[in-house]
Design a protein around this motif. Structure first.
Motif, PDB file in Angstrom:
ATOM      1  N   THR A   1       0.853  -1.186   0.000  1.00 42.00           N
ATOM      2  CA  THR A   1       0.000   0.000   0.000  1.00 42.00           C
ATOM      3  C   THR A   1       0.885   1.231   0.000  1.00 42.00           C
ATOM      4  OG1 THR A   1      -1.851  -1.040   1.156  1.00 42.00           O
ATOM      5  CG2 THR A   1      -1.686   1.344   1.298  1.00 42.00           C
TER       6      THR A   1
ATOM      7  N   ASN B   1     -12.534   0.952  -1.419  1.00 42.37           N
ATOM      8  CA  ASN B   1     -12.295   1.546  -2.732  1.00 42.37           C
ATOM      9  C   ASN B   1     -13.241   2.718  -2.930  1.00 42.37           C
ATOM     10  OD1 ASN B   1     -12.940   1.670  -5.890  1.00 42.37           O
ATOM     11  ND2 ASN B   1     -10.883   0.863  -5.601  1.00 42.37           N
TER      12      ASN B   1
ATOM     13  N   LYS C   1      -6.183  -0.250 -12.867  1.00 40.78           N
ATOM     14  CA  LYS C   1      -6.965  -1.193 -12.051  1.00 40.78           C
ATOM     15  C   LYS C   1      -6.403  -1.350 -10.639  1.00 40.78           C
ATOM     16  CE  LYS C   1      -9.352  -1.925 -15.775  1.00 40.78           C
ATOM     17  NZ  LYS C   1     -10.630  -1.208 -15.957  1.00 40.78           N
TER      18      LYS C   1
ATOM     19  N   THR D   1      -8.069   4.379  -2.443  1.00 39.45           N
ATOM     20  CA  THR D   1      -8.876   4.863  -1.329  1.00 39.45           C
ATOM     21  C   THR D   1      -8.562   6.330  -1.101  1.00 39.45           C
ATOM     22  OG1 THR D   1      -8.641   2.689  -0.280  1.00 39.45           O
ATOM     23  CG2 THR D   1      -9.545   4.468   1.066  1.00 39.45           C
TER      24      THR D   1
ATOM     25  N   ASN E   1      -6.414  -0.483  -6.706  1.00 38.38           N
ATOM     26  CA  ASN E   1      -7.400  -0.052  -5.720  1.00 38.38           C
ATOM     27  C   ASN E   1      -7.002   1.308  -5.145  1.00 38.38           C
ATOM     28  OD1 ASN E   1      -9.777  -1.042  -3.929  1.00 38.38           O
ATOM     29  ND2 ASN E   1      -8.300  -0.227  -2.471  1.00 38.38           N
TER      30      ASN E   1
ATOM     31  N   ASN F   1      -2.532  -1.236  -3.623  1.00 36.87           N
ATOM     32  CA  ASN F   1      -3.472  -0.258  -3.081  1.00 36.87           C
ATOM     33  C   ASN F   1      -2.796   1.106  -2.948  1.00 36.87           C
ATOM     34  OD1 ASN F   1      -5.952   0.593  -1.900  1.00 36.87           O
ATOM     35  ND2 ASN F   1      -5.055   0.401   0.129  1.00 36.87           N
TER      36      ASN F   1
ATOM     37  N   SER G   1      -7.534   9.217  -9.446  1.00 38.49           N
ATOM     38  CA  SER G   1      -8.661   8.362  -9.841  1.00 38.49           C
ATOM     39  C   SER G   1      -8.503   7.901 -11.286  1.00 38.49           C
ATOM     40  CB  SER G   1      -9.986   9.110  -9.668  1.00 38.49           C
ATOM     41  OG  SER G   1     -10.230   9.389  -8.307  1.00 38.49           O
TER      42      SER G   1
ATOM     43  N   ALA H   1      -5.741   5.269 -11.309  1.00 39.61           N
ATOM     44  CA  ALA H   1      -6.181   4.007 -10.717  1.00 39.61           C
ATOM     45  C   ALA H   1      -7.145   3.268 -11.637  1.00 39.61           C
ATOM     46  CB  ALA H   1      -6.836   4.267  -9.361  1.00 39.61           C
ATOM     47  N   ASN H   2      -8.046   4.006 -12.283  1.00 34.18           N
ATOM     48  CA  ASN H   2      -8.988   3.379 -13.216  1.00 34.18           C
ATOM     49  C   ASN H   2      -8.257   2.760 -14.396  1.00 34.18           C
ATOM     50  OD1 ASN H   2     -11.228   4.072 -11.690  1.00 34.18           O
ATOM     51  ND2 ASN H   2     -11.556   6.007 -12.766  1.00 34.18           N
TER      52      ASN H   2
ATOM     53  N   LYS I   1      -9.778  -2.989   2.634  1.00 32.27           N
ATOM     54  CA  LYS I   1      -9.602  -2.817   1.180  1.00 32.27           C
ATOM     55  C   LYS I   1     -10.703  -1.932   0.591  1.00 32.27           C
ATOM     56  CE  LYS I   1      -7.259  -7.270   0.626  1.00 32.27           C
ATOM     57  NZ  LYS I   1      -5.919  -6.688   0.565  1.00 32.27           N
TER      58      LYS I   1
END
Length: 282
Positions: free
Chosen positions: A48, A208, A140, A144, A142, A89, A133, A136-137, A206
């Motif tokens: 993480t 999201n 893929k 937070t 995760n 993450n 964002s 991350a999209n 975890k």
């Protein structure tokens, strides 16, 4: 599964953290060297990356253009490091206290409400939310995003940061208290310890997406002032900068529904603890 937490900060002195100047735009060789240091501390597959480093504040006196450059570099460097490390993450500490409009006394702001950054600090935090964002999209990974309410608590390095800490210091040092909002303002506060708990819980669960992190209720600045004066036995002089009402009520139902965790405000006890540590010179 076991997990490594990589805390990315440019102010770190903890040997378990990765310490480098993340506010400077790093070249590829510097990125590689940093990732070598990270790899030495990486034991488990699940990693993480936590980003909490940031320049400026809601009323920063820094040059806005320079602050913007520093924070842009922080995000760019962080993404470049993530590309090499490939964490499972990412956790980003954003700022509920400077993103939501805060003009409605009877409303608690939710994660899906329209944002209206109050400051350049809040605007930069929100843009970074969007940037991370998108990353991350695409990958893929995760992500937070924790939108933190107004933080307080004793810290050896930054113990005068935050409204409550600054007011306690004003009382201890017999300085005039600067008032940036009216005493009738309602603010949601959360302690450093509770923020740490929220980070760990979000990683363990975890989570999201975007989550508001705050206490169960807001409190007026007038009551905060009274508690500080009662605790320190000193009367604070007020220097009024702005008398505008601010209503910062935060809806944390989303975090609770995923974790069954509520953070209760314990402001009187916490203020006494901070005050004792300050006067003891710890």
């Amino acid at each position: 599964s076991r997990c490594n937490y990589i805390f990315v900060s440019h102010k770190s002195s903890d040997e378990n953290e990765i310490n480098f100047n993340i506010g400077k735009l790093l070249n590829q060789d510097e990125i590689k060297e940093i990732c070598k240091e990270i790899s030495k501390k990486t034991i488990y597959k699940d990693i993480t990356c936590l980003l909490f480093s940031w320049a400026g504040g809601p009323r920063t006196n820094q040059n806005l253009e320079r602050t913007w450059i520093i924070n842009t570099n922080i995000i760019i460097n962080f993404i470049e490091i993530c590309k090499v490390i490939n964490p499972s993450n990412i956790v980003f500490l954003s700022s509920a206290g400077s993103i939501y409009p805060q003009n409605n006394k009877d409303y608690s702001y939710k994660e899906n409400d329209s944002v209206n950054p109050l400051t350049d600090y809040g605007y930069q935090k929100y843009l970074s939310e969007v940037f991370l964002s998108n990353y991350a999209n695409h990958t893929k990974i995760n992500l937070t995003i924790l939108r933190i309410s107004s933080a307080y608590g004793f810290d050896n390095r930054f113990s005068d940061q935050g409204v409550i800490n600054k007011w306690i210091y004003s009382a201890v040092n017999n300085k005039s208290l600067k008032l940036y909002n009216s005493l009738e303002s309602l603010i949601n506060f959360i302690s450093f310890d509770q923020i740490s708990d929220a980070i760990k819980i979000s990683i363990d669960k975890k989570l999201n997406g975007i989550f508001n992190i705050g206490s169960d209720r807001s409190i007026s600045l007038s009551l905060i002032l009274k508690i500080i004066q009662d605790t320190t036995k000193r009367k604070l002089d007020l220097e009024i900068i702005n008398e505008k009402d601010r209503f910062f009520n935060l809806n944390t139902q989303k975090f609770f529904s995923k974790t069954e965790k509520i953070f209760y405000l314990s402001i009187e006890k916490d203020i006494k603890t901070i005050y004792k540590k300050i006067i003891s010179g710890i």
